[in-house]
Design a protein around this motif. Structure first.
Motif, PDB file in Angstrom:
ATOM      1  N   VAL A 117       1.134  -1.611  -0.308  1.00 24.25           N
ATOM      2  CA  VAL A 117      -0.003  -0.155  -0.629  1.00 24.25           C
ATOM      3  C   VAL A 117       0.416   1.078   0.025  1.00 24.25           C
ATOM      4  O   VAL A 117       0.887   1.772  -0.486  1.00 24.25           O
ATOM      5  CB  VAL A 117      -1.010  -0.220   1.409  1.00 24.25           C
ATOM      6  N   ALA A 118       2.304   1.098   0.915  1.00 25.31           N
ATOM      7  CA  ALA A 118       3.068   1.851   0.885  1.00 25.31           C
ATOM      8  C   ALA A 118       3.386   2.877  -0.458  1.00 25.31           C
ATOM      9  O   ALA A 118       3.241   4.111  -0.749  1.00 25.31           O
ATOM     10  CB  ALA A 118       3.701   2.091   1.755  1.00 25.31           C
ATOM     11  N   LEU A 119       3.759   1.592  -1.449  1.00 29.71           N
ATOM     12  CA  LEU A 119       4.746   1.381  -2.661  1.00 29.71           C
ATOM     13  C   LEU A 119       3.338   2.700  -3.589  1.00 29.71           C
ATOM     14  O   LEU A 119       3.814   3.173  -4.812  1.00 29.71           O
ATOM     15  CB  LEU A 119       4.706   0.409  -3.006  1.00 29.71           C
ATOM     16  N   THR A 120       2.639   0.983  -3.303  1.00 23.94           N
ATOM     17  CA  THR A 120       1.355   1.748  -4.622  1.00 23.94           C
ATOM     18  C   THR A 120       0.550   3.060  -4.139  1.00 23.94           C
ATOM     19  O   THR A 120       1.019   4.213  -5.132  1.00 23.94           O
ATOM     20  CB  THR A 120       0.167   1.459  -4.605  1.00 23.94           C
ATOM     21  N   ALA A 121       1.175   4.164  -3.038  1.00 20.20           N
ATOM     22  CA  ALA A 121       0.927   5.763  -2.815  1.00 20.20           C
ATOM     23  C   ALA A 121       1.408   6.523  -3.303  1.00 20.20           C
ATOM     24  O   ALA A 121       1.513   7.393  -3.605  1.00 20.20           O
ATOM     25  CB  ALA A 121       0.250   5.220  -1.403  1.00 20.20           C
ATOM     26  N   TRP A 122       2.686   5.427  -2.758  1.00 18.56           N
ATOM     27  CA  TRP A 122       3.802   6.801  -3.025  1.00 18.56           C
ATOM     28  C   TRP A 122       4.315   6.755  -5.013  1.00 18.56           C
ATOM     29  O   TRP A 122       4.204   7.899  -5.472  1.00 18.56           O
ATOM     30  CB  TRP A 122       5.376   6.234  -3.199  1.00 18.56           C
ATOM     31  N   ALA A 123       3.716   5.936  -5.551  1.00 19.16           N
ATOM     32  CA  ALA A 123       3.269   5.834  -7.281  1.00 19.16           C
ATOM     33  C   ALA A 123       2.405   6.749  -7.539  1.00 19.16           C
ATOM     34  O   ALA A 123       2.663   7.487  -8.558  1.00 19.16           O
ATOM     35  CB  ALA A 123       3.275   4.456  -7.452  1.00 19.16           C
ATOM     36  N   GLU A 124       1.367   7.089  -7.334  1.00 21.16           N
ATOM     37  CA  GLU A 124       0.515   7.850  -7.419  1.00 21.16           C
ATOM     38  C   GLU A 124       1.018   9.184  -6.774  1.00 21.16           C
ATOM     39  O   GLU A 124       0.650   9.889  -7.853  1.00 21.16           O
ATOM     40  CB  GLU A 124      -1.011   7.156  -6.499  1.00 21.16           C
ATOM     41  N   ALA A 129       5.502  13.646 -11.684  1.00 23.19           N
ATOM     42  CA  ALA A 129       6.830  14.019 -11.005  1.00 23.19           C
ATOM     43  C   ALA A 129       7.304  14.017 -11.976  1.00 23.19           C
ATOM     44  O   ALA A 129       8.578  13.399 -13.244  1.00 23.19           O
ATOM     45  CB  ALA A 129       7.306  14.496 -10.068  1.00 23.19           C
ATOM     46  N   ILE A 130       7.577  12.281 -11.671  1.00 28.07           N
ATOM     47  CA  ILE A 130       7.853  10.760 -12.953  1.00 28.07           C
ATOM     48  C   ILE A 130       7.802  11.358 -14.059  1.00 28.07           C
ATOM     49  O   ILE A 130       8.404  11.810 -14.953  1.00 28.07           O
ATOM     50  CB  ILE A 130       7.670   9.896 -12.345  1.00 28.07           C
ATOM     51  N   ALA A 131       6.396  12.007 -14.613  1.00 31.29           N
ATOM     52  CA  ALA A 131       6.236  11.952 -16.167  1.00 31.29           C
ATOM     53  C   ALA A 131       7.174  13.289 -16.604  1.00 31.29           C
ATOM     54  O   ALA A 131       7.309  12.866 -17.755  1.00 31.29           O
ATOM     55  CB  ALA A 131       4.767  11.789 -16.184  1.00 31.29           C
ATOM     56  N   GLU A 132       7.382  13.906 -16.133  1.00 35.63           N
ATOM     57  CA  GLU A 132       7.624  15.598 -16.361  1.00 35.63           C
ATOM     58  C   GLU A 132       9.001  15.299 -15.609  1.00 35.63           C
ATOM     59  O   GLU A 132       9.947  16.067 -17.166  1.00 35.63           O
ATOM     60  CB  GLU A 132       7.039  15.828 -15.722  1.00 35.63           C
ATOM     61  N   THR A 135       9.802  13.359 -19.938  1.00 34.25           N
ATOM     62  CA  THR A 135       9.529  14.634 -21.256  1.00 34.25           C
ATOM     63  C   THR A 135      10.504  15.584 -20.818  1.00 34.25           C
ATOM     64  O   THR A 135      11.583  15.670 -22.102  1.00 34.25           O
ATOM     65  CB  THR A 135       8.390  15.223 -20.564  1.00 34.25           C
ATOM     66  N   ARG A 136      11.117  15.393 -19.850  1.00 34.60           N
ATOM     67  CA  ARG A 136      12.420  16.779 -20.110  1.00 34.60           C
ATOM     68  C   ARG A 136      13.820  15.534 -20.022  1.00 34.60           C
ATOM     69  O   ARG A 136      14.593  16.306 -20.754  1.00 34.60           O
ATOM     70  CB  ARG A 136      12.560  17.339 -18.417  1.00 34.60           C
ATOM     71  N   TYR A 137      14.210  14.581 -19.741  1.00 33.80           N
ATOM     72  CA  TYR A 137      14.880  13.700 -19.746  1.00 33.80           C
ATOM     73  C   TYR A 137      15.313  13.772 -21.693  1.00 33.80           C
ATOM     74  O   TYR A 137      15.853  13.973 -22.407  1.00 33.80           O
ATOM     75  CB  TYR A 137      15.285  12.616 -18.855  1.00 33.80           C
ATOM     76  N   ASP A 138      13.919  13.269 -22.031  1.00 32.35           N
ATOM     77  CA  ASP A 138      13.756  12.223 -23.210  1.00 32.35           C
ATOM     78  C   ASP A 138      13.634  14.008 -24.360  1.00 32.35           C
ATOM     79  O   ASP A 138      14.826  13.715 -25.728  1.00 32.35           O
ATOM     80  CB  ASP A 138      12.674  12.056 -23.643  1.00 32.35           C
TER      81      ASP A 138
END
Length: 142
Positions: A117-124, A129-132, A135-138
């Motif tokens: 649950v902690a892992l899924t909450a962290w991912a949510e 921020a990870i998607a952004e 995008t910046r990296y790419d």
């Protein structure tokens, strides 16, 4: 629709070869699971959602199919079988027509529940921020 028991789990899925220290093992079989093998299984793409759902009480195949976005019937079947094989789920078949099948988390899986649950909450919390960042990296490395 695929039969609930028409295939050998070990032949169809990524092999997780584990044997308890006091149980005989076949030549070429690992004596015990590596930490990586265990983490690969419980941290798999579909395993986390299944284990979280089953930790809240008995759950049926169709409930899991509706709950876990993007999973195919075949992948759900294979993942359920592997989690059952690894001792993380208990499969109960009730003698009704049609048969009623429920999956429940074992005590070993329930021990994992808070971490999952902690892992899924962290991912949510961090998915945007990870998607952004991607995008910046790419854009910088194109």
């Amino acid at each position: 629709m695929m039969s609930q028991r028409n295939s050998d789990v070990s032949a169809l899925a990524t092999e997780l070869t584990c044997t308890a220290e006091n149980v005989p093992f076949a030549p070429g079989q690992a004596r015990a699971c590596t930490v990586r093998q265990v983490l690969d299984r419980v941290g798999g793409k579909w395993s986390i959602g299944i284990l979280v759902a089953a930790s809240n009480g008995p759950v049926r195949f169709t409930e899991l199919e509706r709950h876990i976005e993007g999973i195919s019937r075949r992948m759900l079947t294979l993942t359920l079988r592997n989690l059952e094989r690894d001792g993380l789920l208990r499969r109960t078949v009730y003698p009704t027509v049609p048969p009623k099948v429920e999956y429940t988390a074992t005590p070993m899986a329930l021990e994992l529940y808070e971490s999952l649950v902690a892992l899924t909450a962290w991912a949510e919390r961090h998915r945007r921020a990870i998607a952004e960042a991607r995008t910046r990296y790419d854009a910088e490395h194109a």
